[in-house]
Each structure stands twice: as C-alpha cells, then as structure tokens.
Design a protein around this motif. Structure first.
Motif, short mmCIF file in Angstrom:
data_model
loop_
_atom_site.label_atom_id
_atom_site.label_comp_id
_atom_site.label_asym_id
_atom_site.label_seq_id
_atom_site.Cartn_x
_atom_site.Cartn_y
_atom_site.Cartn_z
N ALA A 1 3.15 15.17 8.10
CA ALA A 1 4.45 16.28 8.42
C ALA A 1 5.70 15.60 7.61
N ARG A 2 5.74 14.46 7.49
CA ARG A 2 6.98 13.56 6.67
C ARG A 2 6.41 12.32 5.74
N GLY A 3 5.20 12.69 5.50
CA GLY A 3 4.39 12.17 4.77
C GLY A 3 4.37 10.81 4.99
N VAL A 4 4.23 10.15 6.22
CA VAL A 4 4.08 9.18 6.83
C VAL A 4 2.64 8.54 7.05
N LEU A 5 2.52 7.10 6.58
CA LEU A 5 1.14 6.52 6.74
C LEU A 5 1.03 6.17 7.53
N LEU A 6 0.10 6.43 8.56
CA LEU A 6 -1.32 5.81 9.50
C LEU A 6 -1.48 4.21 9.38
N SER A 7 -1.84 3.85 9.56
CA SER A 7 -2.61 3.09 10.43
C SER A 7 -3.34 2.43 11.25
N LEU A 8 -4.65 2.93 11.29
CA LEU A 8 -5.63 2.71 12.42
C LEU A 8 -6.33 1.83 12.22
N ARG B 1 0.76 -1.30 0.21
CA ARG B 1 0.20 0.02 0.47
C ARG B 1 0.93 0.89 0.20
N VAL B 2 1.79 1.04 0.93
CA VAL B 2 2.94 2.47 0.95
C VAL B 2 3.64 2.67 -0.78
N LEU C 1 -9.07 13.58 10.49
CA LEU C 1 -8.20 12.23 10.14
C LEU C 1 -8.27 12.34 8.94
N LEU C 2 -8.67 12.30 8.23
CA LEU C 2 -8.95 12.70 7.13
C LEU C 2 -8.60 14.00 5.92
N ALA C 3 -8.75 15.11 7.06
CA ALA C 3 -7.84 15.89 6.71
C ALA C 3 -6.68 15.56 6.00
N SER C 4 -6.08 15.38 7.45
CA SER C 4 -4.79 15.27 7.33
C SER C 4 -4.00 14.80 6.45
N ASP C 5 -4.39 13.91 5.47
CA ASP C 5 -4.43 12.76 4.84
C ASP C 5 -3.03 12.22 5.06
N VAL C 6 -3.53 10.88 6.32
CA VAL C 6 -2.20 10.06 7.21
C VAL C 6 -2.62 8.85 6.68
N LEU C 7 -3.71 9.00 6.57
CA LEU C 7 -4.55 7.27 6.89
C LEU C 7 -4.19 6.42 5.79
N GLY C 8 -3.54 5.41 6.04
CA GLY C 8 -2.95 4.56 5.23
C GLY C 8 -4.13 3.84 4.73
N ASP C 9 -4.79 3.43 5.56
CA ASP C 9 -6.02 2.03 6.05
C ASP C 9 -6.87 2.24 6.95
N VAL C 10 -7.94 1.64 7.61
CA VAL C 10 -8.39 1.91 8.51
C VAL C 10 -8.64 0.25 8.67
N ARG D 1 14.20 9.33 15.02
CA ARG D 1 14.08 9.30 13.33
C ARG D 1 13.25 8.85 12.57
N PRO D 2 12.50 9.88 12.65
CA PRO D 2 10.72 10.01 11.83
C PRO D 2 11.77 10.09 10.20
N ASP D 3 12.71 10.25 10.34
CA ASP D 3 12.98 10.74 8.29
C ASP D 3 13.31 9.10 8.10
N ASP D 4 13.09 8.45 9.26
CA ASP D 4 12.85 6.38 8.47
C ASP D 4 11.53 6.42 8.06
N LEU D 5 10.75 6.68 8.96
CA LEU D 5 9.62 6.23 8.58
C LEU D 5 8.92 6.21 7.58
N THR D 6 8.52 5.26 6.89
CA THR D 6 7.17 5.01 5.60
C THR D 6 5.65 4.49 6.39
N GLY D 7 5.78 4.04 7.39
CA GLY D 7 4.62 4.15 8.32
C GLY D 7 4.74 4.16 9.88
N PHE D 8 3.07 4.22 10.66
CA PHE D 8 3.59 3.85 11.47
C PHE D 8 2.27 2.83 11.84
N PHE D 9 2.18 2.19 13.40
CA PHE D 9 0.79 1.57 13.72
C PHE D 9 0.92 2.18 14.67
N MET D 10 0.63 2.01 15.94
CA MET D 10 0.11 2.23 17.53
C MET D 10 -0.14 0.18 18.49
#
Length: 476
Positions: A265-272, A90-91, A287-296, A236-245
């Motif tokens: 701010a760094r174009g990282v996709l959040l899997s929620l 997806r990335v 969340l949708l306005a932030s344009d950060v969601l990769g998948d939900v 190391r935020p510049d290393d990120l392509t995706g993030f999931f909590m």
C-alpha cells in the motif's frame, strides 16, 4: 597489522542512519550484525529509540571514523558493512522505472529536471562507500521532485517519487553525518518470527536453540512477535523504502499476507529470503500480484540433494526445486523484472559445490530472460561459544586455499554461462578473488546494475511509443 590498529574512514558504515533491526524482544539495533542496542520499543516509541542518546553517540563515532563496538570492527574487516549501494541501488532503479512507466500511461514525458538529476544521483549512490563528499546530487533530486509535485500522474508514479525522495533524504543524513536521522529505519528489518523450519547447521539460532524453542523474552520463549510488538516494529510506515524479515522464514509468520498488503500500500519493497518450503505456487502468485517484491533469494547451501539436506535439515530438495521452478515460471509469465538469487553460505563442507550451484542457476533459468544470479556468503561472527567453535572449523572465504579453486571455477563458469556471481555484500565473486579483494567494491561499477538503470526509462518510453505511435517523443 592487528585488528585493533585499523582505523576506518569517516562514516565507514551507513547502517545506523538507514537500517533498523527490531528483535523479537523489542530491542532495536542498527543492523543485524551489531551487538549494540539503541533501546526497546517496549519502553519507548521506535522514533524515540532511533534518535535517542545511544543512537546519536553511535552515529557520531562512526562519523568520526571510530569503531563503536567490536562487532563493527569485525564487520568492517569482513567487508560486510552497509553502503548506500547495498541498500538503495535496487530501490532507485525500481522507483525510477515505475515513475517512467507512470509517465507513459499518462501520455507525458518524464520531467526534464528529474531526468537531469536522476543519473548523477544514482551514480553517486552506487559508488558511495562512506560519508562525506558532495551533497549536491541528493539535493538536486529532492528539488526536482518538489518542482514536479503537481504533475498529473497515476498513483504508482507519485508513490515512486515519494520513494526516491525518501532515499535522497536518508542519503543526505548519512553523507552529512547528522546525529539525528530524519527517517526512522527506512530499510527496516524485523525479527517477526524466531523459529525456523530449515534448521541450518550454521545458524546462530540453532546453537542458541531460538529457532527450535523461540527467543528469550521476559523470562519466557516466544516463537513470534506479539501483535503489539509487530505494530511497534512497523511504526512510521511512511518512512519505509524497504523491509526484510531477518532471523527466520518470513512465510512462517501467521499474518505474512497482511504484512505484504501493508507494505504494498505504501510502495515499500520486500526483500524475501526463503528456504522455499512454504513458497507454494499459490504463495508465489500472491506475492507477485502484490507487486511488492524487490528481490528474492532462495537459500540452497549446496547443489545436490545430499548436501542441501545435510546442511538444511528441514529442507526437502525435491520440494525446493519444484517450488523454485514454479516461482520462476510464474515470474517469467509476468511483466515483473525481479532479481532472483540462489545462495550458498560458504563452508568447508560445501564449497566444492560452488560451480554446481552456478550451473543449477543456469538450468533453472532455462533460457528465459530472467535476472538470476548465484550468491556466496561468508559466515559472520556471533557471541556464542558453540557457534564460534563451529565457525572456527567451517568458515572459508575467497582468500582461503580450501575455497579458492572451487570459487575460481564458479566465477569462470558463471562468465561462460552468463550467470552473474556475487560474493557476500562486497561485489562480484571475481572481484573478491582478485588480489585487491573486496576493498575495490566502491570503485567498481556493476555492469548489470548500470544496464538496469539505463534501460528502465528506455523500456517504458518504448512501450509508450508502441501504444501511442502518433506522439513523437523527444530524443533521450
């Protein structure tokens, strides 16, 4: 064959090169299923831990085709090991789409070297299940990105190219079995919050009481990471392509909006993955306005009020349906194409509702052009006696006679309604039900994924033609 006799292929899992899981106590693991600890961000930096002696030895053993731990063996037998496809499909599709859209805005064609390199690169990402093989597709993409580095593009286009380059570099580390990873946990997971409001009966944290009282840390229990720990986890935020909590509900974190802004701010996709209780319309709009969601993913674990509220004690079915409906309405009104899943962790007590979950996806989609699917997960293992007793009674999978009739019906209903059905991390539900089972996942392409990639550029260039009819674009 006994589990101890199984010999996996070299580089059977990409997690120790790509993923990094930071627990609430600061410990760093290669993935959410592993028991092996690489180190602690309370004592060393995340970069030092990620490429320390323990991490390098762990990668070396996987690269040699050895199980570094019993958890790795169980994960491999369950078919849930990390693949390039799982983490990066997806990335890559999203980044290429963003790059194509940026080119259209700049009234220019995508670079011909990139157009030539992206197809083979994405194809090899989608079919790679273990390390080895040619590094050429990854290197060609990196070269093509470097070659067009001075092209005039909007910021979103440059961010998309940086993300593609990071993916290619991370893939190279894995393919070449490098003991030192150049990127630190590019698909990052952090246990920012320990407690959870859903209280699912199958949650390991319920059996350890962590989701009720907090995680053990320094002799005390903590309900969420301190600000210092959170900063270390997001280093190391510049290393990120995706993030999931992992481990709990992202929207419970008191500063989740600030985390979203940092990722965006760094174009990282959040899997929620959410239980839906806190995903109000206002939260969905943000969340949708932030344009950060990769998948939900909305966790349901059933399709009826009785089952959902019995398995997820803190969830109110009516609120969940209302919040999902509102999110889908807002999503449909936007231009975003964000994959949305309704999921069920398969239990002996809920598997009969698998077909009904597929039908619920169809009803909530309500005829709109939304990329929605139903996903079915299997219970994983954990070193907790209470949880293991529960798992022994409740775990079912696609090979279990108690589950197969309902899962077959769910797959057939999905085909009839046009609702994709997925199984754990191994592929489609239908593939899991076939005699060859999940082992064929690396060789079988996902038609919806191919469509998503193939049409991303075409959609963007179509929009370009409509805005600028006087400019004739070259044939694709």
């Amino acid at each position: 064959m006994e589990a101890s006799e199984i010999r996996p292929p070299r580089g059977f899992c990409a997690a120790p090169w790509i993923e990094a899981v930071i627990r609430i106590d600061g410990s760093v693991l290669p993935c959410c299923r592993a028991g092996s600890v690489f180190g602690n961000v309370g004592n060393s930096s995340l970069a030092e831990v990620w490429n320390g002696a323990i991490a390098r030895e762990f990668r070396a053993r996987i690269g040699a085709g050895e199980f570094p731990s019993v958890e790795c063996e169980r994960c491999y037998l369950d078919g849930t090991q990390t693949t390039l496809r799982k983490d990066f499909d997806r990335v890559v599709a999203r980044s290429w789409s963003r790059y194509a859209e940026a080119c259209a805005l700049a009234r220019r064609h995508p670079d011909h070297r990139l157009r030539k390199a992206i197809g083979p690169f994405h194809a090899v990402v989608r079919r790679t299940g273990d390390s080895g093989g040619s590094a050429a597709p990854y290197r060609r993409l990196i070269f093509a990105i470097h070659a067009c580095r001075n092209d005039p593009l909007p910021p979103a286009g440059r961010t998309a190219l940086r993300q593609l380059r990071k993916v290619a570099r991370a893939c190279l580390d894995f393919i070449e079995n490098r003991p030192r990873a150049r990127l630190v946990g590019t698909m990052r997971q952090a246990n920012l919050v320990a407690v959870c409001n859903a209280r699912c009966i199958y949650c390991v944290g319920l059996h350890t009481e962590e989701i009720v009282h907090g995680a053990h840390c320094g002799g005390d229990r903590h309900k969420h990471m301190t600000s210092g720990q959170a900063e270390a986890a997001l280093a190391r935020p510049d290393d990120l392509t995706g993030f999931f909590m992992n481990g709990s509900e992202f929207l419970l974190h008191p500063e989740w909006r600030r985390v979203v802004e940092r990722l965006a701010a760094r174009g990282v996709l959040l899997s929620l993955s959410t239980n839906g209780m806190l995903l109000t319309p206002a939260a969905a709009e943000f969340l949708l306005a932030s344009d950060v969601l990769g998948d939900v993913n909305f966790s349901f674990d059933g399709a009826t009020r009785d089952t959902v509220e019995r398995i997820r004690a803190g969830v109110r079915y009516g609120t969940l349906i209302a919040h999902v409906s509102a999110f889908l309405r807002i999503l449909a009104a936007s231009s975003a194409r964000i994959p949305v899943s309704l999921s069920m962790v398969l239990l002996a007590d809920n598997v009969a509702e698998a077909p009904a979950l597929v039908r619920l996806v169809h009803e909530l989609r309500d005829g709109r052009d939304l990329p929605m699917q139903a996903t079915f997960f299997v219970l994983t293992d954990a070193a907790n006696a209470s949880y293991r007793a529960f798992r022994a009674l409740q775990r079912v999978d696609a090979s279990d006679p108690r589950a197969r009739p309902s899962l077959i019906e769910a797959a057939e209903l999905g085909d009839a309604l046009g609702v994709p059905t997925h199984y754990s991390y191994t592929g489609t539900l239908r593939q899991a039900l076939e005699p060859r089972g999940p082992a064929a996942k690396a060789e079988t392409a996902d038609a919806s994924g191919r469509w998503r990639f193939r049409t991303a550029l075409q959609r963007a260039m179509g929009a370009f033609d409509r805005r600028h009819p006087g400019i004739r674009r070259r044939a694709m």
